[in-house]
Design an enzyme around this catalytic site. Structure first.
Site, PDB file in Angstrom:
ATOM      1  N   ASP A  54      -5.328  -0.310 -28.641  1.00  0.00           N
ATOM      2  CA  ASP A  54      -4.847   1.014 -28.998  1.00  0.00           C
ATOM      3  C   ASP A  54      -5.824   2.081 -28.524  1.00  0.00           C
ATOM      4  O   ASP A  54      -5.426   3.196 -28.226  1.00  0.00           O
ATOM      5  CB  ASP A  54      -4.689   1.146 -30.526  1.00  0.00           C
ATOM      6  CG  ASP A  54      -3.596   0.218 -31.037  1.00  0.00           C
ATOM      7  OD1 ASP A  54      -2.848  -0.332 -30.198  1.00  0.00           O
ATOM      8  OD2 ASP A  54      -3.504   0.040 -32.253  1.00  0.00           O
ATOM      9  N   PRO A  62       0.825  -1.220   0.000  1.00  0.00           N
ATOM     10  CA  PRO A  62       0.000   0.000   0.000  1.00  0.00           C
ATOM     11  C   PRO A  62       0.858   1.270   0.000  1.00  0.00           C
ATOM     12  O   PRO A  62       0.371   2.340  -0.353  1.00  0.00           O
ATOM     13  CB  PRO A  62      -0.809  -0.103   1.304  1.00  0.00           C
ATOM     14  CG  PRO A  62      -0.744  -1.535   1.714  1.00  0.00           C
ATOM     15  CD  PRO A  62       0.557  -2.065   1.182  1.00  0.00           C
ATOM     16  N   ARG A  74      -0.498  -9.408 -20.856  1.00  0.00           N
ATOM     17  CA  ARG A  74      -1.224  -8.941 -22.047  1.00  0.00           C
ATOM     18  C   ARG A  74      -0.333  -8.189 -23.024  1.00  0.00           C
ATOM     19  O   ARG A  74      -0.647  -8.085 -24.207  1.00  0.00           O
ATOM     20  CB  ARG A  74      -2.375  -8.007 -21.649  1.00  0.00           C
ATOM     21  CG  ARG A  74      -3.482  -8.666 -20.885  1.00  0.00           C
ATOM     22  CD  ARG A  74      -4.502  -7.628 -20.434  1.00  0.00           C
ATOM     23  NE  ARG A  74      -5.080  -6.916 -21.564  1.00  0.00           N
ATOM     24  CZ  ARG A  74      -6.037  -7.408 -22.322  1.00  0.00           C
ATOM     25  NH1 ARG A  74      -6.512  -8.604 -22.083  1.00  0.00           N
ATOM     26  NH2 ARG A  74      -6.510  -6.711 -23.332  1.00  0.00           N
ATOM     27  N   GLU A 128      -0.081  -7.468   8.780  1.00  0.00           N
ATOM     28  CA  GLU A 128       0.055  -6.004   8.775  1.00  0.00           C
ATOM     29  C   GLU A 128       1.178  -5.538   7.862  1.00  0.00           C
ATOM     30  O   GLU A 128       1.254  -4.365   7.501  1.00  0.00           O
ATOM     31  CB  GLU A 128       0.274  -5.491  10.194  1.00  0.00           C
ATOM     32  CG  GLU A 128      -0.996  -5.519  11.054  1.00  0.00           C
ATOM     33  CD  GLU A 128      -2.168  -4.801  10.406  1.00  0.00           C
ATOM     34  OE1 GLU A 128      -2.053  -3.605  10.120  1.00  0.00           O
ATOM     35  OE2 GLU A 128      -3.209  -5.462  10.178  1.00  0.00           O
TER      36      GLU A 128
HETATM   37  C1  9D3 Z   1      -5.802  -2.381   7.585  1.00  0.00           C
HETATM   38  C2  9D3 Z   1      -4.357  -2.589   7.774  1.00  0.00           C
HETATM   39  N1  9D3 Z   1      -3.611  -1.362   7.453  1.00  0.00           N
HETATM   40  C3  9D3 Z   1      -3.380  -0.615   8.706  1.00  0.00           C
HETATM   41  C4  9D3 Z   1      -3.042   0.791   8.470  1.00  0.00           C
HETATM   42  C5  9D3 Z   1      -2.352  -1.646   6.787  1.00  0.00           C
HETATM   43  C6  9D3 Z   1      -2.420  -2.635   5.711  1.00  0.00           C
HETATM   44  C7  9D3 Z   1      -1.579  -3.721   5.739  1.00  0.00           C
HETATM   45  C8  9D3 Z   1      -1.621  -4.656   4.721  1.00  0.00           C
HETATM   46  C9  9D3 Z   1      -3.289  -2.484   4.642  1.00  0.00           C
HETATM   47  C10 9D3 Z   1      -3.331  -3.450   3.619  1.00  0.00           C
HETATM   48  C11 9D3 Z   1      -2.491  -4.523   3.670  1.00  0.00           C
HETATM   49  C12 9D3 Z   1      -2.515  -5.527   2.594  1.00  0.00           C
HETATM   50  N2  9D3 Z   1      -2.415  -4.888   1.275  1.00  0.00           N
HETATM   51  C13 9D3 Z   1      -1.440  -5.157   0.420  1.00  0.00           C
HETATM   52  O1  9D3 Z   1      -0.577  -5.968   0.700  1.00  0.00           O
HETATM   53  C14 9D3 Z   1      -1.386  -4.434  -0.846  1.00  0.00           C
HETATM   54  C15 9D3 Z   1      -2.267  -3.441  -1.394  1.00  0.00           C
HETATM   55  C16 9D3 Z   1      -3.454  -2.822  -0.905  1.00  0.00           C
HETATM   56  O2  9D3 Z   1      -3.977  -3.104   0.193  1.00  0.00           O
HETATM   57  N3  9D3 Z   1      -4.069  -1.885  -1.698  1.00  0.00           N
HETATM   58  C17 9D3 Z   1      -3.568  -1.522  -2.918  1.00  0.00           C
HETATM   59  N4  9D3 Z   1      -2.455  -2.043  -3.399  1.00  0.00           N
HETATM   60  C18 9D3 Z   1      -1.815  -2.996  -2.639  1.00  0.00           C
HETATM   61  S1  9D3 Z   1      -0.409  -3.762  -3.074  1.00  0.00           S
HETATM   62  C19 9D3 Z   1      -0.340  -4.670  -1.710  1.00  0.00           C
END
Ligand code: 9D3
Length: 252
Positions: free
Chosen positions: A177, A94, A162, A121
């Protein structure tokens, strides 16, 4: 052939990519390779533990450094043994930069990509420091919360596969395209000619290919203006397109 080595606690999720649709067919045709690496297989203890409580306290669990680091290292070494000179390391997170068409195209030009999908987490930061920080990439697919990195890794894989040579047929290749030109797609219709009292736009039944192309461009411009004005602003509009857009606004 592009190699994907994916570090994940849920390898079976990737069956959706390797077995279904365009990416399933590309897999059968050996247009890319997929190999999963499960950190559980690199855990030392009898319970195959891969997570532990966060230092400093707080909710949830953290992926432990050792099994994860060893799994990533094995994935990386396998790529090097297979002849990938410098595997592209990508941590789905994230906190990453947002995946774009531009990033997808650059990934499609790699020889090999090692994807790290996290759970819980997050992962012990020392694994990121050792395996990702130097020349690797941290990538997010958007500002919403997923349960882990796997679905993001699958989105990345689908979008990259793709773009590989031979994956799409001629018709599909020409079609895409239309997104690359910076516009949303026009509406589509197929039989029957009238469905629940709703007729297909007559121009599409006219057989006049110039009129049809003009109508489709007008729809694409109008829909992009209404739904994604940011895309249209970034791309700009020619004098001819401005005329079509004005017509669209009058008609709709
Ligand atoms: C609710 C937990 N959050 C606390 C602030 C942190 C959190 C940890 C792990 C939020 C999401 C995740 C798991 N997400 C991913 O590993 C992830 C992700 C995403 O949640 N949204 C957009 N792209 C990605 S890429 C990996």
């Amino acid at each position: 052939m592009l190699q994907f080595d994916v570090v994940t606690l849920f390898p079976k999720m990737f069956d959706a990519v390797t077995e279904a649709g365009v990416t399933g067919r590309a897999n059968e045709r050996r247009l890319y390779q997929f190999l999963p690496w499960n950190p559980r297989d690199f855990s030392n203890n009898a319970h195959r533990t891969v997570d532990d409580r966060p230092y400093g306290g707080g909710p949830g669990m953290v992926m432990m450094a050792e099994p994860l680091d060893r799994a990533v290292y094995a994935a990386r070494q396998r790529q090097i043994s297979a002849g990938v000179r410098k595997p592209k390391m990508v941590y789905l997170s994230p906190q990453g930069r947002r995946l774009t068409h531009e990033i997808v195209m650059s990934l499609a030009a790699e020889q090999g990509i090692v994807l790290l999908a996290g759970r819980y987490e997050g992962v012990d930061e020392r694994v990121i420091a050792r395996q990702i920080a130097d020349g690797g990439d941290e990538i997010s697919i958007g500002d919403y919360v997923l349960s882990g990195g796997e679905l993001a890794a699958m989105v990345l894989m689908d979008s990259v596969i793709r773009q590989l040579p031979g994956v799409l047929g001629d018709a599909e290749s020409a079609q895409q395209d239309s997104f690359v030109n910076g516009l949303l797609d026009c509406p589509h219709y197929t039989r029957p000619e009238v469905y629940e009292g709703m007729a297909v736009p007559p121009v599409l039944m006219s057989g006049n290919h110039a009129d049809i192309a003009r109508w489709r461009l007008k729809q694409a411009l109008g829909r992009t203006q209404q739904r994604r004005p940011d895309l249209l602003a970034a791309r700009g509009v020619s004098t001819e397109e401005r005329k079509l857009l004005d017509e669209y606004m009058i008609e709709n």
